[in-house]
Write an enzyme that holds these catalytic residues in place. Structure first.
Site, PDB file in Angstrom:
ATOM      1  N   GLY A   1      -0.111  -7.295   2.145  1.00  0.00           N
ATOM      2  CA  GLY A   1      -0.015  -8.817   2.701  1.00  0.00           C
ATOM      3  C   GLY A   1      -0.009  -9.835   1.619  1.00  0.00           C
ATOM      4  O   GLY A   1       0.764 -10.652   1.502  1.00  0.00           O
TER       5      GLY A   1
ATOM      6  N   GLY B   1       0.862  -1.306  -0.138  1.00  0.00           N
ATOM      7  CA  GLY B   1      -0.141  -0.048   0.073  1.00  0.00           C
ATOM      8  C   GLY B   1       0.853   1.216  -0.078  1.00  0.00           C
ATOM      9  O   GLY B   1       0.806   2.259  -0.934  1.00  0.00           O
TER      10      GLY B   1
HETATM   11  C1  3PG Z   1      -5.519  -5.550   2.407  1.00  0.00           C
HETATM   12  O1  3PG Z   1      -5.718  -4.447   2.140  1.00  0.00           O
HETATM   13  O2  3PG Z   1      -4.360  -5.849   2.641  1.00  0.00           O
HETATM   14  C2  3PG Z   1      -6.273  -6.382   2.253  1.00  0.00           C
HETATM   15  O3  3PG Z   1      -7.757  -6.102   1.928  1.00  0.00           O
HETATM   16  C3  3PG Z   1      -6.554  -7.497   3.519  1.00  0.00           C
HETATM   17  O4  3PG Z   1      -7.250  -6.672   4.480  1.00  0.00           O
HETATM   18  P1  3PG Z   1      -7.017  -7.419   6.039  1.00  0.00           P
HETATM   19  O5  3PG Z   1      -5.568  -7.448   6.433  1.00  0.00           O
HETATM   20  O6  3PG Z   1      -7.813  -6.426   7.028  1.00  0.00           O
HETATM   21  O7  3PG Z   1      -7.548  -8.625   6.067  1.00  0.00           O
END
Ligand code: 3PG
Length: 354
Positions: free
Chosen positions: A336, A313
């Protein structure tokens, strides 16, 4: 794996497609994942399907709980429906209620070419538990399931994994693009250079292990110096393949960015690369004073002729904010999920499509 891209109007016209997207936006300005979902939506519209988009947003309290009454709204997907409508140039109808019977009726009588977005699935008990009953209920809303949410495919959630047991299931165009581009990194054009930053280098050990053989060297961000006493980290940073910052911007015992010598050294190494992977800013770039290193690396990566892949991100946001999106060969929507994929793990959302 079955790919949506192989289907045509004869398979899709008049069908209700449940499209799992990942609209887990940190802010309403962070529209990258929305833009990346457009090709699949447009493909379905062109082929005269009805679309019900399923997504989650954040980690909200459950519907009906006291906490939900207080802070549930901030996790709603309603603002996303508006942004999506704008970007798509078509009205996206937001479905606030989880009245499955009502939704079903609504979908049945609506015309092909309509796009609906259901409220945040994580308001429902069972979504994060991969509950079969919830998955079956969701599946009952459509004829075909399409997973375009690569970014959440590392989570065994009802709308990601269990739902595939009840409907013919396909990888959407974005999912296909993610899988193909990221898989190519297991057999990269060499030299491969991997830049790993972010707050905790420990999150990246999986990638280091899995890509060890293919990689010429790993360039690490300043945070490694904050974690260098940890056992796993120690083991890797002793190796010549892992290049540590030569200098850094430091406040007391905190290493906050890489310094000019490191930038110059990393630049030299990156120039020779034929493939570059970058995940995680090399400094604490949310603070402008410590963003110099990441900005410099972004420019080098963007200027490279190598096959460049950027994910996570914060790193993708950095590229977007610097206006360098088009200069990166592949920008992943995964945070992730990208880390786990490159670490060689089998992601439940992808395995379920196979
Ligand atoms: C992310 O933005 O990495 C995914 O949507 C997963 O979100 P989470 O870590 O809240 O499961």
């Amino acid at each position: 794996m079955k790919y949506l891209s192989k289907l045509s109007e004869s398979h899709l016209a008049g069908k209700t497609c449940l499209l799992r997207a990942d609209f887990n936006l940190k802010s309403d300005k962070d529209v990258f994942r929305i833009l990346e979902s457009l090709p699949t939506i447009k493909f379905l519209l062109k082929n005269k399907a009805k679309i019900l988009i399923l997504s989650h947003r954040g980690r909200p309290p459950l519907l009906g709980s006291k906490k939900w009454n207080m802070e549930g709204k901030e996790f709603s997907l309603e603002p996303i429906a508006k942004i999506l409508s704008d970007k798509l140039g078509e009205k996206v109808f937001f479905m606030r209620s989880f009245d499955f019977g009502g939704i079903n009726m609504h979908l049945k009588i609506s015309d092909p070419g309509k796009v609906f977005l259901l409220e945040n699935l994580r308001f429902l008990k069972g979504e994060e538990e991969n509950d079969k009953k919830l998955a079956k209920k969701l599946a009952g809303l459509g004829d075909i399931y399409i997973n375009d949410a690569f970014a959440v495919s590392h989570r065994a959630n009802a709308s990601v994994e269990a739902i595939t047991r009840y409907l013919p299931s396909y990888a959407g165009l974005l999912m296909e693009k993610e899988i193909k581009n990221l898989s190519s990194l297991f057999h990269p054009k060499r030299p491969l250079v991997v830049i790993l930053g972010g707050a905790k280098i420990t999150d990246k050990i999986g990638i280091i292990k899995n890509l060890w053989k293919q990689t010429k060297c790993f360039l690490v961000g300043s945070s490694v110096l904050n974690n260098s006493n940890q056992k796993e980290v120690k083991k890797y940073i002793k190796n010549k393949k892992v290049i540590l910052p030569l200098d850094s911007i430091r406040v007391k015992d905190n290493y906050l960015d890489i310094g000019p010598k490191t930038i110059a050294e990393y630049k030299k190494i990156l120039k020779k690369a034929k493939t570059i992977i970058w995940n995680g800013p090399v400094g604490m770039n949310e603070n402008k004073r410590y963003a110099g290193g990441s900005n410099a690396i972004a420019k080098v990566v963007a200027g490279s002729r190598a096959f460049t892949v950027v994910g996570g991100g914060e790193t993708t946001n950095l590229i977007l904010n610097l206006g360098l999106t088009k200069k990166i060969k592949f920008l992943s929507t995964g945070g992730g999920a990208m880390l786990e994929f490159l670490a060689g793990k089998k992601l439940p959302g992808i395995r379920a499509l196979k």
